[in-house]
Enzyme design. Structure first.
Site, PDB file in Angstrom:
ATOM      1  N   ASP A  67       0.838  -1.208   0.000  1.00 51.73           N
ATOM      2  CA  ASP A  67       0.000   0.000   0.000  1.00 51.73           C
ATOM      3  C   ASP A  67       0.868   1.251   0.000  1.00 51.73           C
ATOM      4  O   ASP A  67       2.081   1.177   0.179  1.00 51.73           O
ATOM      5  CB  ASP A  67      -0.927  -0.007   1.228  1.00 51.73           C
ATOM      6  CG  ASP A  67      -0.196  -0.313   2.532  1.00 51.73           C
ATOM      7  OD1 ASP A  67       1.041  -0.161   2.574  1.00 51.73           O
ATOM      8  OD2 ASP A  67      -0.853  -0.697   3.502  1.00 51.73           O
ATOM      9  N   ASN A 136      -6.540  -2.008  15.125  1.00 55.53           N
ATOM     10  CA  ASN A 136      -7.940  -2.404  14.932  1.00 55.53           C
ATOM     11  C   ASN A 136      -8.080  -3.642  14.042  1.00 55.53           C
ATOM     12  O   ASN A 136      -9.174  -3.969  13.604  1.00 55.53           O
ATOM     13  CB  ASN A 136      -8.748  -1.237  14.343  1.00 55.53           C
ATOM     14  CG  ASN A 136      -8.262  -0.837  12.955  1.00 55.53           C
ATOM     15  OD1 ASN A 136      -7.293  -1.385  12.444  1.00 55.53           O
ATOM     16  ND2 ASN A 136      -8.933   0.128  12.344  1.00 55.53           N
ATOM     17  N   HIS A 138      -6.690  -4.037  11.016  1.00 62.65           N
ATOM     18  CA  HIS A 138      -6.648  -3.817   9.565  1.00 62.65           C
ATOM     19  C   HIS A 138      -5.383  -4.433   8.978  1.00 62.65           C
ATOM     20  O   HIS A 138      -4.377  -4.607   9.673  1.00 62.65           O
ATOM     21  CB  HIS A 138      -6.782  -2.330   9.208  1.00 62.65           C
ATOM     22  CG  HIS A 138      -5.578  -1.484   9.456  1.00 62.65           C
ATOM     23  ND1 HIS A 138      -5.553  -0.437  10.344  1.00 62.65           N
ATOM     24  CD2 HIS A 138      -4.332  -1.500   8.912  1.00 62.65           C
ATOM     25  CE1 HIS A 138      -4.372   0.149  10.333  1.00 62.65           C
ATOM     26  NE2 HIS A 138      -3.609  -0.485   9.481  1.00 62.65           N
ATOM     27  N   GLU A 143      -9.621  -1.589   6.125  1.00 65.92           N
ATOM     28  CA  GLU A 143     -10.126  -1.299   7.466  1.00 65.92           C
ATOM     29  C   GLU A 143     -11.307  -2.217   7.807  1.00 65.92           C
ATOM     30  O   GLU A 143     -11.862  -2.882   6.919  1.00 65.92           O
ATOM     31  CB  GLU A 143     -10.577   0.171   7.536  1.00 65.92           C
ATOM     32  CG  GLU A 143      -9.458   1.191   7.310  1.00 65.92           C
ATOM     33  CD  GLU A 143      -8.519   1.342   8.516  1.00 65.92           C
ATOM     34  OE1 GLU A 143      -8.625   0.575   9.483  1.00 65.92           O
ATOM     35  OE2 GLU A 143      -7.678   2.260   8.474  1.00 65.92           O
TER      36      GLU A 143
HETATM   37  C1  GLP Z   1      -0.381   0.859   8.224  1.00 68.64           C
HETATM   38  C2  GLP Z   1      -0.075   0.118   6.959  1.00 68.64           C
HETATM   39  C3  GLP Z   1      -0.051  -1.364   7.181  1.00 68.64           C
HETATM   40  C4  GLP Z   1       0.788  -1.689   8.393  1.00 68.64           C
HETATM   41  C5  GLP Z   1       0.152  -1.087   9.610  1.00 68.64           C
HETATM   42  C6  GLP Z   1       0.868  -1.389  10.910  1.00 68.64           C
HETATM   43  O1  GLP Z   1      -1.710   1.100   8.392  1.00 68.64           O
HETATM   44  N1  GLP Z   1      -1.017   0.436   5.930  1.00 68.64           N
HETATM   45  O2  GLP Z   1       0.444  -2.008   6.017  1.00 68.64           O
HETATM   46  O3  GLP Z   1       0.902  -3.075   8.530  1.00 68.64           O
HETATM   47  O4  GLP Z   1       0.152   0.316   9.413  1.00 68.64           O
HETATM   48  O5  GLP Z   1       1.857  -0.442  11.160  1.00 68.64           O
HETATM   49  P1  GLP Z   1       2.851  -0.534  12.396  1.00 68.64           P
HETATM   50  O6  GLP Z   1       3.739  -1.692  12.120  1.00 68.64           O
HETATM   51  O7  GLP Z   1       3.594   0.780  12.362  1.00 68.64           O
HETATM   52  O8  GLP Z   1       2.043  -0.716  13.618  1.00 68.64           O
END
Ligand code: GLP
Length: 241
Positions: A67, A136, A138, A143
């Site tokens: 993404d 959450n 996702h 989401e």
């Molecule tokens: C974002 C990204 C995800 C990622 C998530 C967790 O929302 N779109 O691909 O896995 O954050 O991020 P973190 O590892 O910083 O908690």
């Protein structure tokens, strides 16, 4: 489903890096799917160190990010492109043309959805997808409420996701409202998934994924039916199991 629980954050990072390195050794033309974020940052840094120390070859590998934020450039330090280059891609011998991160500035942005799909197809599909989760539940920018058969698309970030990212972006209002993302259906097409979560703030989502029902309100819960899934956790993320 295999679950690996590591004692601390350092052991978690090393295990994730070994997982990626073994994959590159086993299949030299691997296509990796890559999540960016705090959870994967050190996994990638150590993967790059292992490349250097053990001569692990990435010259035939491909990478595709899951993404990107819409409206920010790949030169912006907060973009997924900048972060994956900085932590991993600039430090291994991968060919730049074999790496793909959606262009968050593509105009019109809808055009990038076709490019996204075509690049993954041209890379032969994803062999190993390193998947993070949000607090959450996702995955990528899918989401709660996203259908499990969703595919490449533009998605609105939930309010709590934007709050989680506020410090990193320099304030809630600075966090983009839209992301370009693989859908859950695309994620499930990967040949193997490594789901990674560390820290206490992921513990509740991990408990619900492992002990709860598969539920569209918890997007990551669908990975349980993937035939080739490993969940890597640190002690804190596993604390409610
Ligand atoms: C974002 C990204 C995800 C990622 C998530 C967790 O929302 N779109 O691909 O896995 O954050 O991020 P973190 O590892 O910083 O908690």
């Amino acid at each position: 489903m295999k679950i690996i629980i590591k004692e601390d954050s350092g052991a978690f990072d090393r295990e994730g890096a070994l997982f990626m390195s073994r994959q590159a050794l086993r299949k030299p033309d691997t296509c990796f799917g890559l999540a960016t974020g705090e959870t994967t940052r050190n996994i990638y840094t150590i993967t790059a160190e292992l490349h250097k120390d053990l001569n692990i070859d990435y010259s035939l590998c491909k990478t595709c990010n899951l993404d990107e934020y819409v409206g920010i450039s790949g030169n912006d330090r907060r973009s997924c492109r900048y972060r994956i280059n900085e932590t991993l891609l600039n430090k291994i011998n991968i060919k730049p043309e074999n790496t793909y991160v959606p262009d968050g500035l593509c105009d019109p942005i809808e055009k990038e959805l076709t490019v996204f799909r075509e690049r993954i197809e041209s890379f032969g599909g994803i062999d190993l997808l390193v998947l993070g989760i949000g607090n959450n539940g996702h995955v990528a920018f899918n989401e709660p409420g996203t259908p499990f058969d969703s595919t490449f698309r533009l998605a609105s970030l939930a309010g709590n996701t934007r709050r989680d990212k506020a410090d990193f972006f320099g304030g809630y209002d600075e966090v983009p409202e839209l992301g370009i993302t693989m859908g859950i259906g695309d994620i499930m097409m990967s040949r193997e998934i490594l789901l990674v979560a560390k820290g206490q703030n992921k513990a509740d989502a991990i408990k619900r994924i492992i002990h709860g029902h598969i539920d569209v309100d918890l997007p990551a819960s669908i990975v349980k039916v993937h035939p080739n899934l490993t969940i890597l956790l640190d002690r804190e993320a596993a604390s409610l199991l």
